[in-house]
Design a protein around this motif. Structure first.
Motif, PDB file in Angstrom:
ATOM      1  N   PHE A 250      24.915 -38.590   9.094  1.00 30.59           N
ATOM      2  CA  PHE A 250      23.454 -38.615   9.130  1.00 30.59           C
ATOM      3  C   PHE A 250      22.798 -38.428   7.766  1.00 30.59           C
ATOM      4  O   PHE A 250      21.780 -39.059   7.488  1.00 30.59           O
ATOM      5  N   VAL A 251      23.342 -37.550   6.927  1.00 29.27           N
ATOM      6  CA  VAL A 251      22.706 -37.282   5.639  1.00 29.27           C
ATOM      7  C   VAL A 251      23.108 -38.327   4.599  1.00 29.27           C
ATOM      8  O   VAL A 251      22.245 -38.902   3.910  1.00 29.27           O
ATOM      9  N   ALA A 252      24.398 -38.590   4.477  1.00 29.70           N
ATOM     10  CA  ALA A 252      24.881 -39.537   3.466  1.00 29.70           C
ATOM     11  C   ALA A 252      24.261 -40.931   3.619  1.00 29.70           C
ATOM     12  O   ALA A 252      23.847 -41.529   2.618  1.00 29.70           O
ATOM     13  N   PRO A 253      24.159 -41.495   4.836  1.00 33.44           N
ATOM     14  CA  PRO A 253      23.545 -42.824   4.960  1.00 33.44           C
ATOM     15  C   PRO A 253      22.100 -42.856   4.475  1.00 33.44           C
ATOM     16  O   PRO A 253      21.664 -43.848   3.881  1.00 33.44           O
ATOM     17  N   GLY A 254      21.350 -41.772   4.726  1.00 35.59           N
ATOM     18  CA  GLY A 254      19.966 -41.734   4.271  1.00 35.59           C
ATOM     19  C   GLY A 254      19.867 -41.791   2.758  1.00 35.59           C
ATOM     20  O   GLY A 254      18.974 -42.460   2.206  1.00 35.59           O
ATOM     21  N   ILE A 255      20.795 -41.118   2.070  1.00 40.70           N
ATOM     22  CA  ILE A 255      20.810 -41.139   0.606  1.00 40.70           C
ATOM     23  C   ILE A 255      21.140 -42.542   0.094  1.00 40.70           C
ATOM     24  O   ILE A 255      20.507 -43.055  -0.829  1.00 40.70           O
TER      25      ILE A 255
ATOM     26  N   SER B 110      33.266 -41.961  14.804  1.00 43.96           N
ATOM     27  CA  SER B 110      32.305 -42.387  13.799  1.00 43.96           C
ATOM     28  C   SER B 110      32.985 -42.182  12.445  1.00 43.96           C
ATOM     29  O   SER B 110      34.085 -41.624  12.363  1.00 43.96           O
ATOM     30  N   PHE B 111      32.351 -42.604  11.363  1.00 46.23           N
ATOM     31  CA  PHE B 111      32.943 -42.385  10.041  1.00 46.23           C
ATOM     32  C   PHE B 111      33.088 -40.892   9.756  1.00 46.23           C
ATOM     33  O   PHE B 111      34.113 -40.440   9.230  1.00 46.23           O
TER      34      PHE B 111
ATOM     35  N   LEU C  31      30.469 -30.922   9.139  1.00 44.70           N
ATOM     36  CA  LEU C  31      30.979 -31.816   8.098  1.00 44.70           C
ATOM     37  C   LEU C  31      30.824 -33.267   8.530  1.00 44.70           C
ATOM     38  O   LEU C  31      30.355 -34.121   7.762  1.00 44.70           O
ATOM     39  N   GLY C  32      31.204 -33.564   9.763  1.00 45.42           N
ATOM     40  CA  GLY C  32      31.045 -34.923  10.274  1.00 45.42           C
ATOM     41  C   GLY C  32      29.593 -35.343  10.327  1.00 45.42           C
ATOM     42  O   GLY C  32      29.255 -36.490  10.029  1.00 45.42           O
ATOM     43  N   GLY C  33      28.693 -34.405  10.689  1.00 44.28           N
ATOM     44  CA  GLY C  33      27.279 -34.714  10.763  1.00 44.28           C
ATOM     45  C   GLY C  33      26.671 -35.036   9.406  1.00 44.28           C
ATOM     46  O   GLY C  33      25.830 -35.932   9.288  1.00 44.28           O
ATOM     47  N   LEU C  34      27.107 -34.321   8.373  1.00 41.82           N
ATOM     48  CA  LEU C  34      26.610 -34.603   7.024  1.00 41.82           C
ATOM     49  C   LEU C  34      26.981 -36.016   6.591  1.00 41.82           C
ATOM     50  O   LEU C  34      26.183 -36.729   5.977  1.00 41.82           O
ATOM     51  N   ILE C  35      28.199 -36.423   6.948  1.00 40.73           N
ATOM     52  CA  ILE C  35      28.659 -37.764   6.580  1.00 40.73           C
ATOM     53  C   ILE C  35      27.947 -38.833   7.404  1.00 40.73           C
ATOM     54  O   ILE C  35      27.575 -39.895   6.890  1.00 40.73           O
TER      55      ILE C  35
END
Length: 208
Positions: free
Chosen positions: A87-92, A136-137, A81-85
């Motif tokens: 690494f993935v969310a910033p790319g979007i 991290s966030f 869950l933390g990784g999605l926020i």
């Protein structure tokens, strides 16, 4: 004092525990953790009681705010869950910003700016911010804290940035590094093993 008036208390030393009670990773002889406060030296009376500290060794452990057996290692699900926020969310978000600025998102300038923004945020969030705030966030939202495995301390800026860069290794070989915590005893990714860090579940932590 009569022998029958003496009360014996067994004290459990803190350590990391995983999903099972047998998954234990002990801290070093001295813990300095952001959540634990100042150390109580051996033999010093506790305020208001006058009794020696039950944690026994010079610079010994403080009462653990996480769980009776020690800090609990974060599960793979909470780390994911933390990784999605992180690494993935910033790319979007960066992709949306680039789309608003450039009509052609595939241009070399657009690609360069996208890469700089993404890597810059990545290093700031999972490197500098992790070392200076403890989270991290993604960690903050998922209630996960990264600490040094041997001391319980928050990583230094250099260690945190190195850990962020080493996550590239986790992405190689079919993302196996990201899945490694599913079976690893300390629930570490390759980046964790290189920088000697572990991730704790903060849901059971005491007041920060």
């Amino acid at each position: 004092m009569p022998a029958e008036d003496i009360i014996h208390v067994d004290v459990l030393e803190p350590g990391f525990v995983g999903e099972n009670p047998d998954d234990t990773v002990g801290f070093a002889d001295r813990i300095v953790h952001p959540c634990l406060g100042a150390q109580t030296p051996y033999g010093a009376p506790n305020a208001g009681y006058g009794a020696p500290s039950p944690y026994g060794a010079p610079g010994g452990y403080q009462p653990n705010p996480y769980a009776p057996l020690g800090p609990v290692l974060a599960t793979w699900g909470r780390r994911a869950l933390g990784g999605l926020i992180d690494f993935v969310a910033p790319g979007i978000v960066v992709s949306m910003i680039i789309g608003l600025i450039f009509a052609d998102r595939t241009s070399s300038v657009a690609n360069l700016l996208s890469t700089v923004l993404t890597l810059g945020f990545w290093c700031y969030n999972t490197g500098y911010r992790l070392a200076t705030t403890g989270y991290s966030f993604g960690h903050k939202i998922a209630q996960v804290r990264v600490v040094m495995a041997d001391s319980g301390q928050t990583p230094t800026v250099n260690t945190a940035v190195l850990r962020a860069v080493c996550h590239l290794l986790d992405s190689w070989a079919c993302m196996i590094g990201w899945l490694f915590p599913l079976w690893d005893a300390k629930k570490q990714t390759f980046a964790d093993k290189i920088t000697k860090t572990v991730s704790l579940d903060e849901r059971n932590a005491g007041q920060r």
